[in-house]
Design an enzyme around this catalytic site. Structure first.
Site, PDB file in Angstrom:
ATOM      1  N   ASP A  50      43.563  37.327  50.166  1.00 16.64           N
ATOM      2  CA  ASP A  50      44.233  38.084  49.100  1.00 16.64           C
ATOM      3  C   ASP A  50      45.739  37.826  49.024  1.00 16.64           C
ATOM      4  O   ASP A  50      46.541  38.761  48.963  1.00 16.64           O
ATOM      5  CB  ASP A  50      44.027  39.591  49.308  1.00 16.64           C
ATOM      6  CG  ASP A  50      42.587  39.969  49.586  1.00 16.64           C
ATOM      7  OD1 ASP A  50      41.690  39.233  49.160  1.00 16.64           O
ATOM      8  OD2 ASP A  50      42.371  41.006  50.239  1.00 16.64           O
ATOM      9  N   GLU A 103      37.546  41.884  40.466  1.00  9.63           N
ATOM     10  CA  GLU A 103      38.677  42.470  41.193  1.00  9.63           C
ATOM     11  C   GLU A 103      39.846  41.494  41.163  1.00  9.63           C
ATOM     12  O   GLU A 103      39.785  40.421  40.562  1.00  9.63           O
ATOM     13  CB  GLU A 103      38.269  42.764  42.646  1.00  9.63           C
ATOM     14  CG  GLU A 103      37.822  41.512  43.404  1.00  9.63           C
ATOM     15  CD  GLU A 103      37.124  41.816  44.710  1.00  9.63           C
ATOM     16  OE1 GLU A 103      36.756  42.980  44.931  1.00  9.63           O
ATOM     17  OE2 GLU A 103      36.938  40.875  45.510  1.00  9.63           O
TER      18      GLU A 103
END
Length: 487
Positions: A36, A206
Protein backbone atom coordinates in the site's frame (compact mmCIF):
# COMPACT_ATOMS: atom_id res chain seq x y z
CA UNK A 1 1.71 15.34 -8.28
CA UNK A 2 0.94 17.51 -5.25
CA UNK A 3 0.25 21.21 -5.79
CA UNK A 4 2.77 23.92 -6.45
CA UNK A 5 1.71 25.98 -3.45
CA UNK A 6 4.15 23.87 -1.38
CA UNK A 7 7.19 25.16 -3.22
CA UNK A 8 7.95 28.13 -1.01
CA UNK A 9 8.59 26.03 2.10
CA UNK A 10 9.14 22.49 0.86
CA UNK A 11 11.13 22.97 -2.35
CA UNK A 12 10.08 20.64 -5.18
CA UNK A 13 13.35 20.75 -7.05
CA UNK A 14 15.02 17.42 -7.72
CA UNK A 15 18.80 17.34 -7.44
CA UNK A 16 18.84 14.74 -10.20
CA UNK A 17 16.36 13.83 -12.90
CA UNK A 18 15.68 10.07 -12.63
CA UNK A 19 14.59 9.34 -16.19
CA UNK A 20 14.25 5.55 -16.06
CA UNK A 21 12.15 2.92 -17.82
CA UNK A 22 11.67 1.17 -14.49
CA UNK A 23 13.52 0.86 -11.20
CA UNK A 24 16.83 0.43 -13.00
CA UNK A 25 18.54 -0.72 -9.79
CA UNK A 26 16.01 -3.51 -9.40
CA UNK A 27 12.55 -4.32 -8.07
CA UNK A 28 11.76 -4.69 -5.23
CA UNK A 29 13.52 -1.40 -4.67
CA UNK A 30 13.65 -1.83 -0.88
CA UNK A 31 13.98 -4.92 1.28
CA UNK A 32 11.22 -6.34 3.45
CA UNK A 33 7.50 -7.07 3.42
CA UNK A 34 5.56 -3.89 2.59
CA UNK A 35 2.33 -2.92 0.85
CA UNK A 36 0.00 0.00 0.00
CA UNK A 37 2.69 2.60 -0.80
CA UNK A 38 2.05 6.31 -1.09
CA UNK A 39 4.63 9.04 -1.55
CA UNK A 40 5.60 12.70 -1.44
CA UNK A 41 8.55 14.86 -2.44
CA UNK A 42 9.91 16.62 0.65
CA UNK A 43 13.06 18.74 0.90
CA UNK A 44 14.61 17.39 -2.32
CA UNK A 45 13.91 13.80 -1.30
CA UNK A 46 11.41 11.24 -2.56
CA UNK A 47 9.55 9.72 0.38
CA UNK A 48 7.60 6.45 0.24
CA UNK A 49 5.42 5.38 3.18
CA UNK A 50 4.03 1.85 3.32
CA UNK A 51 1.99 -0.67 5.28
CA UNK A 52 4.03 -3.33 7.05
CA UNK A 53 2.76 -6.53 5.45
CA UNK A 54 2.06 -8.92 8.30
CA UNK A 55 -1.02 -10.35 9.98
CA UNK A 56 -3.37 -7.65 11.26
CA UNK A 57 -2.41 -7.88 14.93
CA UNK A 58 1.24 -7.28 14.04
CA UNK A 59 0.47 -4.23 11.89
CA UNK A 60 1.08 -1.71 14.66
CA UNK A 61 3.55 0.65 12.98
CA UNK A 62 4.49 2.34 9.72
CA UNK A 63 7.91 2.62 8.09
CA UNK A 64 9.10 5.08 5.45
CA UNK A 65 11.89 5.22 2.88
CA UNK A 66 13.62 8.30 1.48
CA UNK A 67 15.80 8.75 -1.59
CA UNK A 68 17.47 11.66 -3.40
CA UNK A 69 17.44 9.83 -6.75
CA UNK A 70 14.97 6.89 -6.65
CA UNK A 71 18.00 4.59 -6.47
CA UNK A 72 19.58 4.87 -3.01
CA UNK A 73 16.97 4.42 -0.27
CA UNK A 74 17.23 5.09 3.47
CA UNK A 75 14.85 3.26 5.78
CA UNK A 76 13.08 5.19 8.55
CA UNK A 77 11.58 2.74 11.02
CA UNK A 78 8.49 3.32 13.14
CA UNK A 79 7.64 6.76 11.82
CA UNK A 80 4.16 6.17 13.26
CA UNK A 81 3.25 3.64 15.96
CA UNK A 82 -0.19 2.62 17.22
CA UNK A 83 0.85 3.19 20.84
CA UNK A 84 0.78 6.97 20.19
CA UNK A 85 -2.90 6.75 19.18
CA UNK A 86 -5.00 5.62 22.15
CA UNK A 87 -7.84 4.44 19.92
CA UNK A 88 -5.70 2.47 17.38
CA UNK A 89 -4.59 -1.07 18.15
CA UNK A 90 -3.96 -3.03 14.91
CA UNK A 91 -4.32 -3.10 11.10
CA UNK A 92 -2.43 0.18 10.58
CA UNK A 93 -2.86 0.56 6.83
CA UNK A 94 -2.12 2.62 3.75
CA UNK A 95 -0.28 5.74 4.95
CA UNK A 96 -1.04 8.91 2.99
CA UNK A 97 1.52 11.73 3.46
CA UNK A 98 1.08 15.44 2.78
CA UNK A 99 2.55 18.77 3.94
CA UNK A 100 0.68 21.91 4.96
CA UNK A 101 0.66 24.64 7.61
CA UNK A 102 4.36 24.06 8.28
CA UNK A 103 3.58 20.49 9.38
CA UNK A 104 3.80 17.01 7.94
CA UNK A 105 0.59 14.97 8.05
CA UNK A 106 0.26 11.20 7.76
CA UNK A 107 -3.22 9.73 7.32
CA UNK A 108 -3.82 6.02 7.91
CA UNK A 109 -6.50 3.42 8.50
CA UNK A 110 -6.65 1.44 11.75
CA UNK A 111 -8.48 -1.48 13.39
CA UNK A 112 -10.22 -2.74 10.20
CA UNK A 113 -13.67 -1.90 11.54
CA UNK A 114 -16.59 -3.80 10.05
CA UNK A 115 -19.49 -1.90 11.63
CA UNK A 116 -20.27 1.56 13.00
CA UNK A 117 -20.32 0.15 16.53
CA UNK A 118 -16.55 -0.45 16.45
CA UNK A 119 -13.81 2.06 17.25
CA UNK A 120 -11.44 2.72 14.38
CA UNK A 121 -11.22 4.21 10.91
CA UNK A 122 -9.01 6.89 9.40
CA UNK A 123 -6.61 8.70 11.72
CA UNK A 124 -4.24 11.64 11.32
CA UNK A 125 -0.67 11.83 12.55
CA UNK A 126 1.23 15.11 12.65
CA UNK A 127 4.97 15.82 12.83
CA UNK A 128 7.56 18.55 12.38
CA UNK A 129 9.63 16.36 10.06
CA UNK A 130 8.87 13.80 7.34
CA UNK A 131 10.45 10.92 9.28
CA UNK A 132 8.20 11.54 12.26
CA UNK A 133 7.46 10.63 14.91
CA UNK A 134 3.83 11.26 13.95
CA UNK A 135 1.57 11.96 16.94
CA UNK A 136 -2.20 11.88 17.19
CA UNK A 137 -3.62 15.15 15.86
CA UNK A 138 -7.17 14.52 17.13
CA UNK A 139 -7.25 11.88 19.85
CA UNK A 140 -9.86 10.02 17.78
CA UNK A 141 -10.43 8.96 14.16
CA UNK A 142 -10.97 11.68 11.59
CA UNK A 143 -13.48 9.38 9.85
CA UNK A 144 -14.75 6.64 12.12
CA UNK A 145 -18.03 5.59 10.47
CA UNK A 146 -19.30 4.06 7.25
CA UNK A 147 -20.72 6.59 4.79
CA UNK A 148 -22.24 5.46 1.50
CA UNK A 149 -21.13 1.92 2.35
CA UNK A 150 -17.42 2.83 2.28
CA UNK A 151 -15.23 1.26 4.94
CA UNK A 152 -13.01 4.06 6.36
CA UNK A 153 -9.64 2.81 5.08
CA UNK A 154 -7.22 3.35 2.17
CA UNK A 155 -7.24 7.14 2.16
CA UNK A 156 -5.41 9.49 -0.16
CA UNK A 157 -5.15 13.23 0.49
CA UNK A 158 -4.78 15.74 -2.32
CA UNK A 159 -4.52 19.56 -2.32
CA UNK A 160 -5.70 21.22 -5.51
CA UNK A 161 -4.11 24.27 -7.13
CA UNK A 162 -6.69 26.55 -5.47
CA UNK A 163 -5.64 25.30 -2.03
CA UNK A 164 -8.68 23.12 -1.39
CA UNK A 165 -7.80 19.78 0.21
CA UNK A 166 -9.68 16.56 -0.56
CA UNK A 167 -9.64 13.11 0.96
CA UNK A 168 -10.43 10.06 -1.16
CA UNK A 169 -10.99 6.74 0.59
CA UNK A 170 -13.00 3.59 0.88
CA UNK A 171 -13.02 -0.18 1.17
CA UNK A 172 -15.76 -2.79 0.75
CA UNK A 173 -16.30 -1.75 -2.85
CA UNK A 174 -17.26 1.88 -2.23
CA UNK A 175 -15.26 5.08 -2.77
CA UNK A 176 -15.97 8.49 -1.25
CA UNK A 177 -14.54 11.95 -1.70
CA UNK A 178 -14.78 14.68 0.94
CA UNK A 179 -13.26 18.07 1.57
CA UNK A 180 -10.79 18.81 4.33
CA UNK A 181 -10.66 22.20 5.95
CA UNK A 182 -7.49 24.27 5.87
CA UNK A 183 -6.44 22.82 9.24
CA UNK A 184 -6.29 19.36 7.61
CA UNK A 185 -7.89 17.70 10.64
CA UNK A 186 -11.55 18.65 10.29
CA UNK A 187 -14.03 17.76 7.57
CA UNK A 188 -15.32 20.39 5.17
CA UNK A 189 -18.55 20.67 3.20
CA UNK A 190 -18.94 19.86 -0.47
CA UNK A 191 -20.58 22.28 -2.88
CA UNK A 192 -23.91 20.47 -2.63
CA UNK A 193 -23.96 20.88 1.14
CA UNK A 194 -23.09 17.25 1.93
CA UNK A 195 -19.92 15.96 3.58
CA UNK A 196 -19.28 12.69 1.72
CA UNK A 197 -19.86 12.05 -1.98
CA UNK A 198 -19.77 8.56 -3.40
CA UNK A 199 -17.64 8.34 -6.55
CA UNK A 200 -17.39 4.55 -6.89
CA UNK A 201 -16.32 3.64 -10.44
CA UNK A 202 -16.93 0.31 -12.16
CA UNK A 203 -15.02 -2.65 -10.63
CA UNK A 204 -13.74 -0.54 -7.72
CA UNK A 205 -12.60 -2.50 -4.66
CA UNK A 206 -10.28 -0.21 -2.62
CA UNK A 207 -7.15 1.94 -2.65
CA UNK A 208 -8.09 5.22 -4.39
CA UNK A 209 -5.26 7.54 -5.47
CA UNK A 210 -5.65 11.04 -6.91
CA UNK A 211 -3.26 12.77 -9.31
CA UNK A 212 -3.58 15.92 -11.42
CA UNK A 213 -1.77 16.42 -14.72
CA UNK A 214 -2.33 19.16 -17.31
CA UNK A 215 -5.58 20.21 -15.69
CA UNK A 216 -7.02 16.68 -15.67
CA UNK A 217 -7.79 14.70 -12.51
CA UNK A 218 -6.82 11.03 -12.51
CA UNK A 219 -8.34 8.60 -10.02
CA UNK A 220 -6.58 5.26 -9.67
CA UNK A 221 -7.99 2.35 -7.68
CA UNK A 222 -7.43 -1.34 -7.02
CA UNK A 223 -9.51 -4.22 -8.28
CA UNK A 224 -9.54 -7.92 -7.39
CA UNK A 225 -8.53 -9.49 -4.08
CA UNK A 226 -5.57 -8.01 -2.23
CA UNK A 227 -4.15 -11.43 -1.35
CA UNK A 228 -4.55 -13.01 -4.76
CA UNK A 229 -2.83 -12.86 -8.14
CA UNK A 230 -5.61 -10.83 -9.77
CA UNK A 231 -5.06 -7.66 -7.73
CA UNK A 232 -4.69 -4.84 -10.26
CA UNK A 233 -4.91 -1.08 -10.87
CA UNK A 234 -7.44 0.73 -13.07
CA UNK A 235 -8.10 4.43 -13.58
CA UNK A 236 -10.52 7.11 -14.70
CA UNK A 237 -10.21 10.78 -15.69
CA UNK A 238 -12.30 13.86 -14.94
CA UNK A 239 -12.23 17.63 -15.23
CA UNK A 240 -13.41 17.88 -11.61
CA UNK A 241 -11.72 16.62 -8.42
CA UNK A 242 -15.05 15.16 -7.34
CA UNK A 243 -15.67 13.25 -10.55
CA UNK A 244 -17.43 11.48 -12.00
CA UNK A 245 -14.67 9.02 -12.79
CA UNK A 246 -15.61 6.58 -15.52
CA UNK A 247 -13.44 3.48 -15.64
CA UNK A 248 -11.21 3.72 -18.72
CA UNK A 249 -8.84 0.76 -18.46
CA UNK A 250 -6.87 -1.60 -16.29
CA UNK A 251 -3.28 -0.38 -16.56
CA UNK A 252 -1.35 -2.57 -14.09
CA UNK A 253 -1.88 -6.28 -13.58
CA UNK A 254 0.07 -9.44 -12.98
CA UNK A 255 2.69 -10.64 -15.43
CA UNK A 256 3.12 -14.39 -14.96
CA UNK A 257 6.79 -14.01 -15.93
CA UNK A 258 7.54 -11.30 -13.35
CA UNK A 259 5.12 -10.96 -10.41
CA UNK A 260 1.47 -11.24 -9.42
CA UNK A 261 -0.97 -9.30 -7.25
CA UNK A 262 0.25 -5.91 -8.47
CA UNK A 263 -1.93 -3.19 -6.97
CA UNK A 264 -2.63 -0.41 -4.44
CA UNK A 265 -0.54 2.30 -6.01
CA UNK A 266 0.86 5.75 -5.52
CA UNK A 267 2.27 7.98 -8.26
CA UNK A 268 5.76 9.47 -8.12
CA UNK A 269 6.18 12.69 -10.10
CA UNK A 270 9.68 13.94 -10.79
CA UNK A 271 9.37 17.70 -10.10
CA UNK A 272 9.40 20.10 -13.05
CA UNK A 273 9.21 17.25 -15.57
CA UNK A 274 6.60 15.11 -17.25
CA UNK A 275 8.17 11.97 -15.76
CA UNK A 276 5.84 9.80 -13.69
CA UNK A 277 6.19 6.40 -12.04
CA UNK A 278 3.59 4.09 -10.57
CA UNK A 279 4.70 2.76 -7.18
CA UNK A 280 2.84 -0.31 -5.97
CA UNK A 281 3.14 -3.62 -4.17
CA UNK A 282 3.23 -7.09 -5.70
CA UNK A 283 3.66 -10.78 -4.87
CA UNK A 284 6.68 -12.80 -6.00
CA UNK A 285 6.09 -15.77 -8.26
CA UNK A 286 5.43 -19.17 -6.72
CA UNK A 287 2.62 -21.58 -6.00
CA UNK A 288 2.65 -21.18 -2.21
CA UNK A 289 3.10 -17.42 -1.80
CA UNK A 290 1.46 -16.09 1.37
CA UNK A 291 -1.02 -13.24 0.93
CA UNK A 292 1.22 -10.99 3.04
CA UNK A 293 4.32 -11.74 0.95
CA UNK A 294 4.17 -8.29 -0.66
CA UNK A 295 7.04 -6.12 -1.85
CA UNK A 296 7.44 -2.56 -3.16
CA UNK A 297 8.16 -1.84 -6.82
CA UNK A 298 7.89 1.00 -9.28
CA UNK A 299 7.66 1.22 -13.06
CA UNK A 300 7.29 4.05 -15.55
CA UNK A 301 3.92 5.62 -16.41
CA UNK A 302 3.54 6.74 -20.01
CA UNK A 303 0.75 8.95 -21.36
CA UNK A 304 -0.81 9.12 -24.79
CA UNK A 305 -1.31 12.44 -26.58
CA UNK A 306 -4.92 12.60 -25.35
CA UNK A 307 -3.84 12.17 -21.73
CA UNK A 308 -4.88 8.54 -21.37
CA UNK A 309 -2.41 6.13 -19.76
CA UNK A 310 -0.69 3.27 -21.52
CA UNK A 311 -0.62 -0.19 -19.90
CA UNK A 312 2.30 -0.48 -17.48
CA UNK A 313 5.11 -2.92 -18.29
CA UNK A 314 6.69 -4.56 -15.26
CA UNK A 315 10.30 -4.57 -16.44
CA UNK A 316 13.17 -6.56 -14.92
CA UNK A 317 16.34 -4.49 -14.83
CA UNK A 318 19.25 -4.27 -12.40
CA UNK A 319 22.32 -2.05 -12.76
CA UNK A 320 23.28 -2.60 -9.09
CA UNK A 321 23.74 1.15 -8.59
CA UNK A 322 22.00 0.83 -5.22
CA UNK A 323 24.80 -1.45 -4.05
CA UNK A 324 22.59 -4.42 -3.21
CA UNK A 325 21.18 -7.66 -4.58
CA UNK A 326 17.58 -7.37 -3.40
CA UNK A 327 15.52 -9.89 -5.36
CA UNK A 328 18.43 -12.21 -6.18
CA UNK A 329 19.06 -15.70 -4.76
CA UNK A 330 22.54 -17.19 -4.89
CA UNK A 331 23.49 -20.84 -5.30
CA UNK A 332 27.15 -21.34 -4.46
CA UNK A 333 30.05 -19.01 -5.11
CA UNK A 334 30.73 -15.60 -3.59
CA UNK A 335 28.85 -12.48 -4.69
CA UNK A 336 28.97 -8.79 -3.83
CA UNK A 337 27.85 -5.49 -5.33
CA UNK A 338 30.85 -3.33 -4.59
CA UNK A 339 31.54 -0.61 -7.17
CA UNK A 340 27.88 -0.71 -8.32
CA UNK A 341 28.20 -3.98 -10.22
CA UNK A 342 27.64 -7.64 -9.38
CA UNK A 343 31.00 -9.24 -8.66
CA UNK A 344 31.38 -13.02 -8.70
CA UNK A 345 34.34 -14.77 -7.14
CA UNK A 346 36.10 -17.73 -8.72
CA UNK A 347 33.76 -20.65 -8.24
CA UNK A 348 32.98 -24.09 -9.67
CA UNK A 349 29.65 -22.96 -11.04
CA UNK A 350 28.23 -20.32 -8.66
CA UNK A 351 24.87 -18.96 -9.75
CA UNK A 352 22.73 -15.91 -8.90
CA UNK A 353 19.10 -16.07 -10.03
CA UNK A 354 16.09 -13.80 -10.25
CA UNK A 355 12.64 -15.19 -9.44
CA UNK A 356 11.30 -14.85 -12.98
CA UNK A 357 9.51 -17.29 -15.25
CA UNK A 358 10.12 -16.20 -18.85
CA UNK A 359 9.55 -18.37 -21.90
CA UNK A 360 10.11 -16.22 -24.97
CA UNK A 361 12.76 -13.90 -23.59
CA UNK A 362 15.19 -11.14 -24.51
CA UNK A 363 17.87 -11.36 -21.81
CA UNK A 364 21.14 -9.44 -21.71
CA UNK A 365 23.91 -8.25 -19.40
CA UNK A 366 27.33 -6.63 -19.50
CA UNK A 367 29.97 -9.22 -18.57
CA UNK A 368 33.67 -8.88 -17.85
CA UNK A 369 35.98 -11.82 -17.19
CA UNK A 370 39.17 -10.27 -15.85
CA UNK A 371 41.36 -13.37 -15.63
CA UNK A 372 42.69 -15.77 -18.27
CA UNK A 373 42.56 -19.16 -16.58
CA UNK A 374 40.17 -20.93 -18.95
CA UNK A 375 36.95 -20.25 -17.06
CA UNK A 376 33.75 -18.70 -18.33
CA UNK A 377 30.83 -16.52 -17.23
CA UNK A 378 27.41 -15.90 -18.67
CA UNK A 379 23.62 -16.03 -18.56
CA UNK A 380 21.35 -18.75 -17.23
CA UNK A 381 17.81 -18.79 -18.60
CA UNK A 382 14.66 -20.94 -18.54
CA UNK A 383 16.12 -22.45 -15.38
CA UNK A 384 14.52 -24.49 -12.60
CA UNK A 385 15.48 -26.95 -9.85
CA UNK A 386 18.41 -24.83 -8.69
CA UNK A 387 20.96 -26.24 -6.23
CA UNK A 388 24.55 -25.54 -5.18
CA UNK A 389 26.52 -27.95 -7.34
CA UNK A 390 28.19 -26.93 -10.61
CA UNK A 391 25.53 -28.08 -13.08
CA UNK A 392 22.76 -28.47 -10.53
CA UNK A 393 19.93 -26.85 -12.47
CA UNK A 394 17.70 -27.59 -15.40
CA UNK A 395 18.05 -24.90 -18.04
CA UNK A 396 20.20 -23.17 -20.60
CA UNK A 397 23.48 -21.29 -20.28
CA UNK A 398 25.15 -18.86 -22.70
CA UNK A 399 28.58 -17.56 -21.76
CA UNK A 400 31.93 -16.16 -22.79
CA UNK A 401 35.22 -17.73 -21.85
CA UNK A 402 38.72 -16.48 -21.15
CA UNK A 403 39.86 -18.68 -24.03
CA UNK A 404 37.91 -16.48 -26.45
CA UNK A 405 34.85 -18.64 -27.04
CA UNK A 406 31.13 -17.99 -26.99
CA UNK A 407 29.28 -21.10 -25.83
CA UNK A 408 25.66 -22.25 -25.52
CA UNK A 409 24.63 -25.34 -23.64
CA UNK A 410 22.16 -26.85 -21.21
CA UNK A 411 22.31 -28.47 -17.81
CA UNK A 412 19.90 -31.23 -16.90
CA UNK A 413 19.83 -33.47 -13.86
CA UNK A 414 23.43 -32.56 -13.01
CA UNK A 415 24.88 -33.18 -16.47
CA UNK A 416 26.08 -30.67 -19.06
CA UNK A 417 25.50 -30.76 -22.83
CA UNK A 418 27.16 -28.26 -25.14
CA UNK A 419 24.80 -27.19 -27.92
CA UNK A 420 27.08 -24.83 -29.86
CA UNK A 421 30.26 -22.79 -29.59
CA UNK A 422 32.25 -20.39 -31.72
CA UNK A 423 35.56 -18.62 -31.40
CA UNK A 424 34.82 -14.96 -30.78
CA UNK A 425 36.81 -11.82 -30.20
CA UNK A 426 36.66 -12.16 -26.41
CA UNK A 427 39.57 -10.63 -24.50
CA UNK A 428 39.90 -10.92 -20.70
CA UNK A 429 39.59 -7.59 -18.96
CA UNK A 430 37.11 -6.11 -21.42
CA UNK A 431 33.36 -5.79 -21.00
CA UNK A 432 31.00 -7.46 -23.47
CA UNK A 433 27.26 -7.26 -23.87
CA UNK A 434 25.97 -10.84 -23.96
CA UNK A 435 22.40 -11.27 -25.17
CA UNK A 436 20.05 -14.20 -25.55
CA UNK A 437 16.93 -14.10 -27.71
CA UNK A 438 14.87 -17.24 -27.18
CA UNK A 439 11.52 -17.81 -28.89
CA UNK A 440 9.95 -21.23 -28.43
CA UNK A 441 12.70 -23.67 -29.46
CA UNK A 442 14.82 -21.12 -31.38
CA UNK A 443 17.71 -19.72 -29.33
CA UNK A 444 20.11 -17.05 -30.57
CA UNK A 445 23.16 -15.71 -28.73
CA UNK A 446 24.92 -12.40 -29.35
CA UNK A 447 28.14 -11.03 -27.86
CA UNK A 448 29.75 -7.62 -28.12
CA UNK A 449 28.41 -5.10 -30.62
CA UNK A 450 27.19 -7.68 -33.10
CA UNK A 451 23.61 -7.31 -34.30
CA UNK A 452 23.82 -10.75 -35.89
CA UNK A 453 23.62 -13.85 -33.74
CA UNK A 454 26.94 -15.68 -33.46
CA UNK A 455 25.14 -18.79 -32.24
CA UNK A 456 21.75 -20.12 -33.25
CA UNK A 457 20.30 -23.49 -32.25
CA UNK A 458 16.94 -25.23 -32.12
CA UNK A 459 16.28 -26.93 -28.80
CA UNK A 460 12.98 -27.21 -26.96
CA UNK A 461 14.05 -29.06 -23.83
CA UNK A 462 13.09 -26.21 -21.50
CA UNK A 463 10.10 -23.98 -22.19
CA UNK A 464 10.40 -21.36 -19.45
CA UNK A 465 12.01 -20.62 -16.11
CA UNK A 466 14.24 -18.33 -14.08
CA UNK A 467 16.91 -15.93 -15.31
CA UNK A 468 20.29 -15.27 -13.80
CA UNK A 469 24.06 -15.32 -14.13
CA UNK A 470 26.75 -17.93 -13.58
CA UNK A 471 30.53 -18.22 -13.26
CA UNK A 472 32.80 -21.19 -13.75
CA UNK A 473 36.40 -21.19 -12.55
CA UNK A 474 36.94 -17.46 -12.98
CA UNK A 475 36.12 -14.13 -11.45
CA UNK A 476 33.53 -12.09 -13.30
CA UNK A 477 31.68 -8.78 -13.19
CA UNK A 478 28.03 -8.45 -14.27
CA UNK A 479 26.15 -5.21 -14.86
CA UNK A 480 23.07 -3.72 -16.54
CA UNK A 481 20.97 -6.86 -16.43
CA UNK A 482 17.76 -6.68 -18.50
CA UNK A 483 15.13 -9.37 -18.85
CA UNK A 484 12.12 -8.65 -21.06
CA UNK A 485 9.51 -10.41 -23.15
CA UNK A 486 10.79 -11.08 -26.65
CA UNK A 487 8.70 -8.94 -28.98
Amino acid sequence: MKPSLFLAVVPAVAAHTPDFKTSEAGNPFVDGLYADPDNEFYNNQYWVYATSSYEYDKQTYLDAFSSPDLVHWTKHSNVLVAADFKWARRAIWAPAPIWRNGKYYLYFGANDIQTNSELGGIGVGISDQPQGPYKDALGKPLIGQYYNGAQPIDQDVFIDDDGQAYIYYGGHGHANVAKLNRDMVTMGTLDDGTSYKEITPENYVEGPQMMKRNGTYYLFWSEGGWGGPDYAVSYGMSKSPTGPFKRLAKILEQDTSVASGSGHNGVIHVPNTDIYYIVYHRHPLGENVDANDRHLAYDRLYFNADGTIRPVRMLVHDNFNDGNMIGWTTYGGSWNTKKNALNAGNSAGGKALLNTNFGDVDFSADIEIPSGNGGDAGLVFRASNLALETDAYDGYYAGISTSGKLVLGKAQSGSWTQLASVTADIVPGKTYRVRVAAKKNAISVFAGDSTTAQLHVLDGTFARGMNGVRVFQTDAVFDNVKVEHLS
